[in-house]
Design a protein around this motif. Structure first.
Motif, mmCIF file in Angstrom:
data_model
loop_
_atom_site.group_PDB
_atom_site.id
_atom_site.type_symbol
_atom_site.label_atom_id
_atom_site.label_comp_id
_atom_site.label_asym_id
_atom_site.label_seq_id
_atom_site.Cartn_x
_atom_site.Cartn_y
_atom_site.Cartn_z
ATOM 1 N N HIS A 45 2.373 10.875 -31.727
ATOM 2 C CA HIS A 45 1.700 10.959 -30.431
ATOM 3 C C HIS A 45 2.809 11.032 -29.384
ATOM 4 O O HIS A 45 3.444 10.032 -29.075
ATOM 5 C CB HIS A 45 0.820 9.730 -30.213
ATOM 6 C CG HIS A 45 0.177 9.674 -28.871
ATOM 7 N ND1 HIS A 45 -0.726 10.617 -28.434
ATOM 8 C CD2 HIS A 45 0.316 8.783 -27.856
ATOM 9 C CE1 HIS A 45 -1.128 10.285 -27.213
ATOM 10 N NE2 HIS A 45 -0.501 9.189 -26.848
ATOM 11 N N TYR A 46 3.061 12.239 -28.910
ATOM 12 C CA TYR A 46 4.212 12.504 -28.044
ATOM 13 C C TYR A 46 5.465 12.031 -28.765
ATOM 14 O O TYR A 46 5.709 12.457 -29.880
ATOM 15 C CB TYR A 46 4.015 11.893 -26.665
ATOM 16 C CG TYR A 46 2.845 12.532 -25.955
ATOM 17 C CD1 TYR A 46 2.981 13.765 -25.337
ATOM 18 C CD2 TYR A 46 1.593 11.929 -25.931
ATOM 19 C CE1 TYR A 46 1.897 14.385 -24.700
ATOM 20 C CE2 TYR A 46 0.505 12.533 -25.302
ATOM 21 C CZ TYR A 46 0.681 13.759 -24.696
ATOM 22 O OH TYR A 46 -0.396 14.360 -24.089
ATOM 23 N N GLU A 47 6.255 11.144 -28.204
ATOM 24 C CA GLU A 47 7.474 10.709 -28.891
ATOM 25 C C GLU A 47 7.269 9.440 -29.712
ATOM 26 O O GLU A 47 8.233 8.845 -30.191
ATOM 27 C CB GLU A 47 8.621 10.495 -27.893
ATOM 28 C CG GLU A 47 8.451 9.309 -26.982
ATOM 29 C CD GLU A 47 7.623 9.565 -25.727
ATOM 30 O OE1 GLU A 47 7.484 8.625 -24.936
ATOM 31 O OE2 GLU A 47 7.099 10.680 -25.530
ATOM 32 N N HIS A 48 6.040 9.026 -29.909
ATOM 33 C CA HIS A 48 5.736 7.813 -30.666
ATOM 34 C C HIS A 48 5.333 8.171 -32.092
ATOM 35 O O HIS A 48 4.682 9.175 -32.331
ATOM 36 C CB HIS A 48 4.616 7.024 -29.987
ATOM 37 C CG HIS A 48 4.909 6.721 -28.562
ATOM 38 N ND1 HIS A 48 5.867 5.834 -28.165
ATOM 39 C CD2 HIS A 48 4.377 7.214 -27.424
ATOM 40 C CE1 HIS A 48 5.914 5.773 -26.851
ATOM 41 N NE2 HIS A 48 5.022 6.616 -26.377
ATOM 42 N N LEU A 54 4.124 -0.726 -31.708
ATOM 43 C CA LEU A 54 4.408 -0.004 -30.474
ATOM 44 C C LEU A 54 4.388 -0.899 -29.236
ATOM 45 O O LEU A 54 4.390 -0.398 -28.111
ATOM 46 C CB LEU A 54 3.408 1.142 -30.309
ATOM 47 C CG LEU A 54 3.413 2.167 -31.440
ATOM 48 C CD1 LEU A 54 2.338 3.213 -31.202
ATOM 49 C CD2 LEU A 54 4.775 2.823 -31.582
ATOM 50 N N THR A 55 4.401 -2.193 -29.425
ATOM 51 C CA THR A 55 4.322 -3.127 -28.303
ATOM 52 C C THR A 55 5.394 -2.843 -27.253
ATOM 53 O O THR A 55 5.093 -2.727 -26.062
ATOM 54 C CB THR A 55 4.432 -4.584 -28.791
ATOM 55 O OG1 THR A 55 3.400 -4.817 -29.756
ATOM 56 C CG2 THR A 55 4.276 -5.564 -27.646
ATOM 57 N N ALA A 56 6.625 -2.733 -27.658
ATOM 58 C CA ALA A 56 7.727 -2.523 -26.713
ATOM 59 C C ALA A 56 7.684 -1.148 -26.063
ATOM 60 O O ALA A 56 8.176 -0.972 -24.943
ATOM 61 C CB ALA A 56 9.060 -2.721 -27.420
ATOM 62 N N GLU A 57 7.079 -0.187 -26.736
ATOM 63 C CA GLU A 57 7.056 1.181 -26.221
ATOM 64 C C GLU A 57 5.978 1.435 -25.174
ATOM 65 O O GLU A 57 6.056 2.423 -24.445
ATOM 66 C CB GLU A 57 6.884 2.170 -27.373
ATOM 67 C CG GLU A 57 8.049 2.135 -28.348
ATOM 68 C CD GLU A 57 7.907 3.149 -29.453
ATOM 69 O OE1 GLU A 57 7.316 4.227 -29.228
ATOM 70 O OE2 GLU A 57 8.386 2.865 -30.561
ATOM 71 N N LEU A 58 4.975 0.581 -25.082
ATOM 72 C CA LEU A 58 3.870 0.846 -24.164
ATOM 73 C C LEU A 58 4.325 0.880 -22.712
ATOM 74 O O LEU A 58 3.765 1.608 -21.911
ATOM 75 C CB LEU A 58 2.737 -0.167 -24.335
ATOM 76 C CG LEU A 58 1.496 0.181 -23.509
ATOM 77 C CD1 LEU A 58 0.826 1.444 -24.030
ATOM 78 C CD2 LEU A 58 0.515 -0.942 -23.467
ATOM 79 N N LYS A 59 5.349 0.151 -22.366
ATOM 80 C CA LYS A 59 5.798 0.131 -20.970
ATOM 81 C C LYS A 59 6.205 1.518 -20.490
ATOM 82 O O LYS A 59 6.182 1.795 -19.303
ATOM 83 C CB LYS A 59 6.935 -0.859 -20.794
ATOM 84 C CG LYS A 59 8.182 -0.499 -21.533
ATOM 85 C CD LYS A 59 9.269 -1.532 -21.327
ATOM 86 C CE LYS A 59 10.521 -1.049 -22.026
ATOM 87 N NZ LYS A 59 11.036 -1.846 -23.034
ATOM 88 N N ASP A 60 6.548 2.431 -21.411
ATOM 89 C CA ASP A 60 6.933 3.792 -21.062
ATOM 90 C C ASP A 60 5.758 4.773 -21.094
ATOM 91 O O ASP A 60 5.924 5.940 -20.754
ATOM 92 C CB ASP A 60 8.016 4.291 -22.026
ATOM 93 C CG ASP A 60 9.279 3.456 -21.952
ATOM 94 O OD1 ASP A 60 9.602 2.967 -20.849
ATOM 95 O OD2 ASP A 60 9.939 3.288 -22.990
ATOM 96 N N ALA A 61 4.598 4.306 -21.498
ATOM 97 C CA ALA A 61 3.431 5.183 -21.641
ATOM 98 C C ALA A 61 2.748 5.402 -20.282
ATOM 99 O O ALA A 61 2.792 4.543 -19.409
ATOM 100 C CB ALA A 61 2.444 4.577 -22.626
ATOM 101 N N PRO A 62 2.099 6.552 -20.123
ATOM 102 C CA PRO A 62 1.394 6.831 -18.865
ATOM 103 C C PRO A 62 0.026 6.161 -18.773
ATOM 104 O O PRO A 62 -0.694 6.366 -17.817
ATOM 105 C CB PRO A 62 1.249 8.358 -18.895
ATOM 106 C CG PRO A 62 1.177 8.683 -20.343
ATOM 107 C CD PRO A 62 2.078 7.691 -21.029
#
Length: 81
Positions: A45-48, A54-62
């Motif tokens: 899903h995009y770069e995920h 994905l907890t740490a990655e959500l801060k970069d999500a729109p």
């Protein structure tokens, strides 16, 4: 599967859209099924990547964490010692 089942990071990693037909992601200790989501085809899903926490990655999500409310809960992610 029961919502109270606990899975390890290794078990989650197998549900990456490549190794098994199930596609799962984890967020804040909860594992969600994204197998039927058009946004997670082939485990990306995009770069995920699926099969991960994905907890740490959500801060970069729109979007906000409200997107998880639409997903089916599979179980809990085992806390690593």
């Amino acid at each position: 599967m029961l919502k109270n089942q606990v899975f390890t990071l290794q078990q989650l990693a197998l549900r990456n859209g490549q190794d098994k037909p199930d596609i799962w992601i984890a967020y804040k200790g909860i594992i969600y099924d994204v197998t039927d989501s058009k946004l997670w085809r082939n485990g990306t899903h995009y770069e995920h990547w699926a099969g991960q926490d994905l907890t740490a990655e959500l801060k970069d999500a729109p979007h906000t964490e409200k997107v998880f409310e639409r997903l089916t809960v599979i179980g809990k992610l085992k806390v690593q010692d």
